[in-house]
Motif scaffolding. Structure first.
Motif, PDB file in Angstrom:
ATOM      1  N   SER A 248    -136.846  32.743   6.924  1.00  0.00           N
ATOM      2  CA  SER A 248    -135.408  32.767   6.670  1.00  0.00           C
ATOM      3  C   SER A 248    -135.127  33.800   5.577  1.00  0.00           C
ATOM      4  N   ASP A 251    -136.503  32.568   2.516  1.00  0.00           N
ATOM      5  CA  ASP A 251    -137.956  32.751   2.406  1.00  0.00           C
ATOM      6  C   ASP A 251    -138.283  34.144   1.872  1.00  0.00           C
ATOM      7  N   TYR A 254    -137.390  34.396  -1.780  1.00  0.00           N
ATOM      8  CA  TYR A 254    -138.355  33.661  -2.607  1.00  0.00           C
ATOM      9  C   TYR A 254    -139.681  34.424  -2.708  1.00  0.00           C
ATOM     10  N   THR A 258    -141.304  35.442  -6.177  1.00  0.00           N
ATOM     11  CA  THR A 258    -142.478  34.731  -6.692  1.00  0.00           C
ATOM     12  C   THR A 258    -143.801  35.171  -6.089  1.00  0.00           C
ATOM     13  N   GLY A 259    -143.765  35.911  -4.981  1.00  0.00           N
ATOM     14  CA  GLY A 259    -145.016  36.311  -4.344  1.00  0.00           C
ATOM     15  C   GLY A 259    -145.594  35.258  -3.412  1.00  0.00           C
ATOM     16  N   PHE A 260    -144.813  34.216  -3.110  1.00  0.00           N
ATOM     17  CA  PHE A 260    -145.316  33.194  -2.188  1.00  0.00           C
ATOM     18  C   PHE A 260    -144.675  33.316  -0.816  1.00  0.00           C
ATOM     19  N   PRO A 262    -143.748  31.620   3.011  1.00  0.00           N
ATOM     20  CA  PRO A 262    -143.218  30.283   3.330  1.00  0.00           C
ATOM     21  C   PRO A 262    -144.327  29.223   3.426  1.00  0.00           C
ATOM     22  N   GLU A 263    -145.560  29.646   3.715  1.00  0.00           N
ATOM     23  CA  GLU A 263    -146.674  28.683   3.758  1.00  0.00           C
ATOM     24  C   GLU A 263    -147.300  28.503   2.378  1.00  0.00           C
ATOM     25  N   PHE A 264    -146.729  29.152   1.373  1.00  0.00           N
ATOM     26  CA  PHE A 264    -147.244  29.098   0.009  1.00  0.00           C
ATOM     27  C   PHE A 264    -148.639  29.679  -0.135  1.00  0.00           C
ATOM     28  N   ASP A 265    -148.918  30.661   0.722  1.00  0.00           N
ATOM     29  CA  ASP A 265    -150.036  31.543   0.436  1.00  0.00           C
ATOM     30  C   ASP A 265    -149.443  32.636  -0.470  1.00  0.00           C
ATOM     31  N   THR A 266    -150.289  33.330  -1.220  1.00  0.00           N
ATOM     32  CA  THR A 266    -149.737  34.390  -2.068  1.00  0.00           C
ATOM     33  C   THR A 266    -149.785  35.717  -1.322  1.00  0.00           C
ATOM     34  N   LEU A 267    -148.820  36.577  -1.623  1.00  0.00           N
ATOM     35  CA  LEU A 267    -148.879  37.954  -1.146  1.00  0.00           C
ATOM     36  C   LEU A 267    -149.916  38.661  -2.002  1.00  0.00           C
TER      37      LEU A 267
ATOM     38  N   GLY B  39    -153.557  25.626  -1.529  1.00  0.00           N
ATOM     39  CA  GLY B  39    -152.352  26.061  -0.824  1.00  0.00           C
ATOM     40  C   GLY B  39    -151.447  24.890  -0.450  1.00  0.00           C
ATOM     41  N   MET B  42    -149.804  23.642  -3.476  1.00  0.00           N
ATOM     42  CA  MET B  42    -148.791  24.601  -3.915  1.00  0.00           C
ATOM     43  C   MET B  42    -147.540  24.479  -3.049  1.00  0.00           C
ATOM     44  N   GLN B  43    -147.752  24.133  -1.773  1.00  0.00           N
ATOM     45  CA  GLN B  43    -146.607  23.947  -0.880  1.00  0.00           C
ATOM     46  C   GLN B  43    -145.743  22.777  -1.354  1.00  0.00           C
ATOM     47  N   ARG B  50    -138.494  25.257  -5.447  1.00  0.00           N
ATOM     48  CA  ARG B  50    -137.458  25.998  -4.721  1.00  0.00           C
ATOM     49  C   ARG B  50    -136.233  25.174  -4.446  1.00  0.00           C
ATOM     50  N   ASN B 134    -148.453  32.643 -10.598  1.00  0.00           N
ATOM     51  CA  ASN B 134    -148.825  33.987 -11.044  1.00  0.00           C
ATOM     52  C   ASN B 134    -150.338  34.130 -11.154  1.00  0.00           C
ATOM     53  N   SER B 137    -151.798  34.784  -7.704  1.00  0.00           N
ATOM     54  CA  SER B 137    -151.616  36.182  -7.296  1.00  0.00           C
ATOM     55  C   SER B 137    -152.539  37.119  -8.054  1.00  0.00           C
ATOM     56  N   HIS B 140    -155.875  37.103  -6.324  1.00  0.00           N
ATOM     57  CA  HIS B 140    -155.812  37.600  -4.942  1.00  0.00           C
ATOM     58  C   HIS B 140    -155.537  39.095  -4.900  1.00  0.00           C
ATOM     59  N   ARG B 144    -159.084  39.671  -2.972  1.00  0.00           N
ATOM     60  CA  ARG B 144    -158.979  39.167  -1.610  1.00  0.00           C
ATOM     61  C   ARG B 144    -158.594  40.290  -0.666  1.00  0.00           C
TER      62      ARG B 144
END
Lengths: 303, 148
Positions: A248, A251, A254, A258-260, A262-267, B39, B42-43, B50, B134, B137, B140, B144
């Motif tokens: 969305s 998403d 966000y 924050t770098g997350f 939507p699945e809350f993996d990090t970029l 993960g 964190m979700q 959020r 943070n 990240s 990663h 990664r």
């Protein structure tokens, strides 16, 4: 006899070719009178600094301060190794002595104060679309960042890429000098997003694939590309099943904050550095980018 | 209210079992399970931060505990020679093991701080989650491999 004529003809053609190359590959800088009259605002320039993502490359690696602009990052690409220059305010090692028009020429025409071409690892084909006022504000801000006196060595490129004049020919294909123009079909928010993405944040420089000559393939805009600096792929960010159609706008906002995902993996990898810039933008601008990304053509991952 | 907490609890139990079974013979699978665990926690935490789900102090606490214990376990699961195979771990980890472990330790400390703070409302929870995020990240970014 005819042998000698042939040699003369060949030498003549080669000379004509060399002259033609020399003429068409010449840098095309702007002159000072092309600049708008503008009272530069360093505080606005700070915002432009993060919107254009300067620190992503120019901040010295292995330290945390985005304003330590001593350069030194090495970009290991198929063309060779590019060494990112020092853009701090240091008069010798950095760009502290540059005039406004010299800075505008670097950003918008890819031409150095000494009149040489920059390699397009520096994304001036994006920055050529910026409003000159934004570029001048950025200059005013960069004048205020701390000086770093580290000198950076030259690039290590293979022939023919080490011939800088070759960049002049490349520019004929990839640098049209046109200002940003908003797509009238987009609403105001998405138009602002288009300016941010297409003129400043240079998302397309990694997320759009390149043609054989290293220019962006605009028919495949943001559809994902080979990673220019190593393994893996840069993801498709168009609203397609292969891209981020499931995200969305919230998403996207966000993730840029924050770098997350939507699945809350990090970029991860280089996108983590991008997020350290986009997290500095206003929420309105992150929403603008999201609105734009939702409005671009959906494209599959076809490679 | 309890749904989020139960979700985290279920993940912790599943991971406990998986880790015991695989830690000896397959450190790659074991650490991946722990990372998935982080993960999932964190979700839960991120959706509260959020505003997608309602803040619930017990769920927040369990999410941070899950991250804390998982990262402690994961720090032990990067032995030499586990940089190839089905893994996104980059070889740079083993060239810079001290830095890698320092980054993992920073995440452990951030999650510990979030546990110790016992946040009772969203405003106090948010910055703690941001700090944890943070630190995810930071590691990663360097260590990664991008997804194919």
């Amino acid at each position: 006899m005819s042998g000698r004529l042939l040699v003369i003809a060949f030498v003549g053609l080669a000379t004509a070719g060399a002259v033609a190359f020399w003429l068409v590959s010449a840098p095309q800088p702007l002159t000072a009178d092309a600049l708008p009259s503008h009272e530069p605002d360093a505080e606005r320039g700070r915002y432009v600094f993060f919107a254009t993502g300067c620190a992503g490359c120019h901040a010295t690696p292995d330290q945390d301060d985005p304003l330590h602009l001593g350069g030194g990052r090495e970009l290991d690409t198929p063309f060779g190794v590019f060494r990112v220059p020092n853009v701090s305010s240091d008069p010798e090692a950095g760009i502290g002595e540059w005039s406004d028009v010299e800075f505008v020429n670097a950003m918008m025409r890819g031409v150095s104060p000494r009149g040489r071409h920059y390699y397009p690892a520096f994304p001036y084909t994006t920055y050529q679309r910026m409003a000159p006022e934004d570029v001048l504000d950025l200059k005013a801000f960069l004048d205020t960042v701390p000086a770093v006196d580290t000198g950076i060595g030259g690039h290590d490129l293979a022939f023919p890429f080490n011939v800088r004049r070759g960049v002049g020919v490349w520019k004929l294909l990839n640098l049209d000098g046109q200002p940003f123009e908003a797509d009238p079909e987009l609403d105001e928010t998405a138009q602002r997003g288009a300016y941010l993405v297409e003129a400043m944040s240079h998302c397309g420089e990694c997320h759009t694939p390149r043609d054989m000559l290293g220019g962006l393939d605009h028919d495949r805009w943001l559809a994902g590309a080979a990673n220019p600096a190593g393994e893996g792929r840069i993801p498709n960010i168009t609203p397609h099943a292969d891209g981020i159609v499931d995200w969305s706008e919230r998403d996207i906002v966000y993730a840029l904050e924050t770098g997350f995902t939507p699945e809350f993996d990090t970029l991860g990898s280089s996108m983590a550095r991008v997020v350290s810039n986009t997290s500095e933008l206003t929420d309105e601008d992150r929403q603008a980018i999201a609105a734009y990304l939702k409005a671009v053509s959906p494209l599959s991952d076809a490679r | 209210m309890w749904k989020a907490a139960i979700a985290v609890g279920a993940v912790v139990l599943a991971v406990g079992a998986a880790t015991a079974a695989t830690v000896a013979d397959d450190p790659i699978e074991a650490r991946q399970t722990l990372m998935k665990n982080v993960g999932s926690a964190m979700q839960v935490a991120g959706n509260m931060a959020r505003g997608e789900t309602e803040f619930e102090p017990r769920a927040a606490h369990m999410a941070m505990r899950t991250i804390n214990s998982s990262i402690i376990g994961a720090m032990e699961l990067f032995p030499e020679g586990t940089d190839s195979g089905d893994t996104r771990a980059l070889p740079e980890i083993w060239d810079n093991m001290d830095d890698f472990l320092a980054k993992a330790e920073a995440l452990r400390e951030a999650s510990q701080a979030a546990i110790d703070a016992e946040p009772q409302d969203l405003d106090s929870f948010r910055p703690l989650v941001a700090d944890v995020g943070n630190n995810c990240s930071a590691c990663h970014e360097d260590y990664r491999r991008p997804e194919d």
